[in-house]
Design an enzyme around this catalytic site. Structure first.
Site, mmCIF file in Angstrom:
data_model
loop_
_atom_site.group_PDB
_atom_site.id
_atom_site.type_symbol
_atom_site.label_atom_id
_atom_site.label_comp_id
_atom_site.label_asym_id
_atom_site.label_seq_id
_atom_site.Cartn_x
_atom_site.Cartn_y
_atom_site.Cartn_z
ATOM 1 N N HIS A 236 0.855 -1.066 0.464
ATOM 2 C CA HIS A 236 -0.283 0.368 -0.182
ATOM 3 C C HIS A 236 0.728 1.387 -0.401
ATOM 4 C CE1 HIS A 236 -3.328 -2.100 1.126
ATOM 5 N NE2 HIS A 236 -2.721 -3.036 1.693
HETATM 6 O O1 RIB Z 1 -5.168 -0.182 4.167
HETATM 7 C C1 RIB Z 1 -3.869 -0.271 4.553
HETATM 8 C C2 RIB Z 1 -3.641 1.424 5.338
HETATM 9 O O2 RIB Z 1 -3.326 1.191 6.461
HETATM 10 C C3 RIB Z 1 -1.716 0.986 4.799
HETATM 11 O O3 RIB Z 1 -1.093 2.380 4.926
HETATM 12 C C4 RIB Z 1 -1.845 0.352 5.842
HETATM 13 O O4 RIB Z 1 -0.022 1.052 6.738
HETATM 14 C C5 RIB Z 1 -1.922 0.527 7.093
HETATM 15 O O5 RIB Z 1 -1.721 2.213 7.959
#
Ligand code: RIB
Ligand code: CA
Length: 307
Positions: A236
């Site tokens: 992500h």
């Molecule tokens: O939904 C994904 C996000 O939430 C990413 O930034 C992960 O590190 C969590 O913070």
């Protein structure tokens, strides 16, 4: 020239990758931490751990330990109780440069031109900085965030964790009027997944950082395999870094995006206006596609470069 950024994060396995990638791709003026995947003291300790492990001379400033309005929430199922479960934890000798991440954001943007804010956790620090110093909004080169989704969420059917965890902060950021706002949501980040073959290659490299990251990835991937039946885990947060350093790898769409703060079922939803002919004025460059092979190579190269 490498883009100047402040990386605001809540390490977090994918945040840890974003730190290594940002250090290679960008001029990281500061790392700021926020309560999110784990409580603030742990996300800060994890950011310091990553910087020390990789030999990064980047100041880490601790920020908000709770959201603006809603109670603090964390993600131990994805990241473990420490926020960085998996490998044996090395001892950390460095300390945070300050407990004033918001002041760091404000002063850094006021004293440097063309700084990007790259928040990859809940948006509490950025929202507080904009609220305390509205003059910095027009000074930032842009905001490139990991958060939201065009489509299903992860923490609820309608909301992604970073936005859900502090929806009021997210609404402030999406309504800030920043000259550039790029959103890497779940619809995008699930196109950049890392699987067992990459983990094995990193482990075969040897080296402290690749081995540590391979252990992190094993834990992170096991969670996605168990919860969602995935055989590769989404990277992500690195997407928000690459959206600044390598925008040519992405396909963006100009959209109006706002955040639901009150809905019982829809709290934290990013409402993306995709209606044909809508009169809504776009405020966001929503990422819809990424050159996955190139992006994955950049992540692996970054991990190896800190070997
Ligand atoms: O939904 C994904 C996000 O939430 C990413 O930034 C992960 O590190 C969590 O913070
Ligand atoms: Ca994160």
């Amino acid at each position: 020239m490498s883009p100047k950024i402040i990386l605001d994060c809540d390490p977090g396995h994918d945040d840890a990758v974003a730190i290594l990638l940002a250090a290679r791709e960008c001029d990281v003026l500061a790392i700021t931490t926020v309560s999110g995947n784990a409580p603030l003291h742990l996300t800060t300790a994890n950011a310091l751990l990553m910087c020390e492990l990789a030999g990064l001379d980047i100041p880490v400033h601790a920020g908000a330990d709770c959201p603006l309005v809603v109670p603090a929430a964390h993600a131990p199922r994805a990241h473990g109780e420490t926020g960085l479960d998996g490998p044996p934890r090395p001892s950390v000798h460095t300390e945070a440069a300050s407990a004033d991440a918001v002041g760091c954001i404000i002063s850094t943007v006021r004293t440097h031109d063309d700084v990007w804010l790259v928040p990859v956790g809940p948006l509490t620090n950025v929202a507080l900085a904009f609220r305390q110093a509205p003059d910095i909004v027009e000074r930032v080169a842009g905001i490139s965030l990991m958060g939201g989704a065009v489509g299903p969420g992860n923490v609820t059917p309608s909301a992604e964790f970073n936005i859900w965890a502090d929806p009021h902060a997210a609404q402030i950021v999406f309504r800030s009027g920043a000259q550039v706002l790029r959103m890497a949501g779940l619809n995008l980040t699930h196109q950049l997944c890392l699987g067992a073959e990459v983990i094995a290659a990193l482990r075969a490299d040897g080296g402290t950082v690749p081995a540590f990251m391979a252990d992190l990835f094993d834990f992170y991937l096991a969670g996605y395999r168990e919860r969602a039946g995935l055989e590769a885990a989404p990277m992500h947060d690195p997407c928000a870094v690459l959206a600044v350093s390598r925008p040519e790898l992405f396909t963006f769409g100009a959209r109006h995006v706002d955040v639901e703060t009150e809905g019982g079922l829809t709290r934290g939803m990013t409402v993306v206006d995709e209606r044909p002919g809508t009169e809504a004025v776009p405020n966001c460059e929503v990422a819809y596609a990424i050159d996955t092979p190139t992006a994955l190579d950049l992540i692996v190269d970054a991990v190896r470069s800190h070997g």
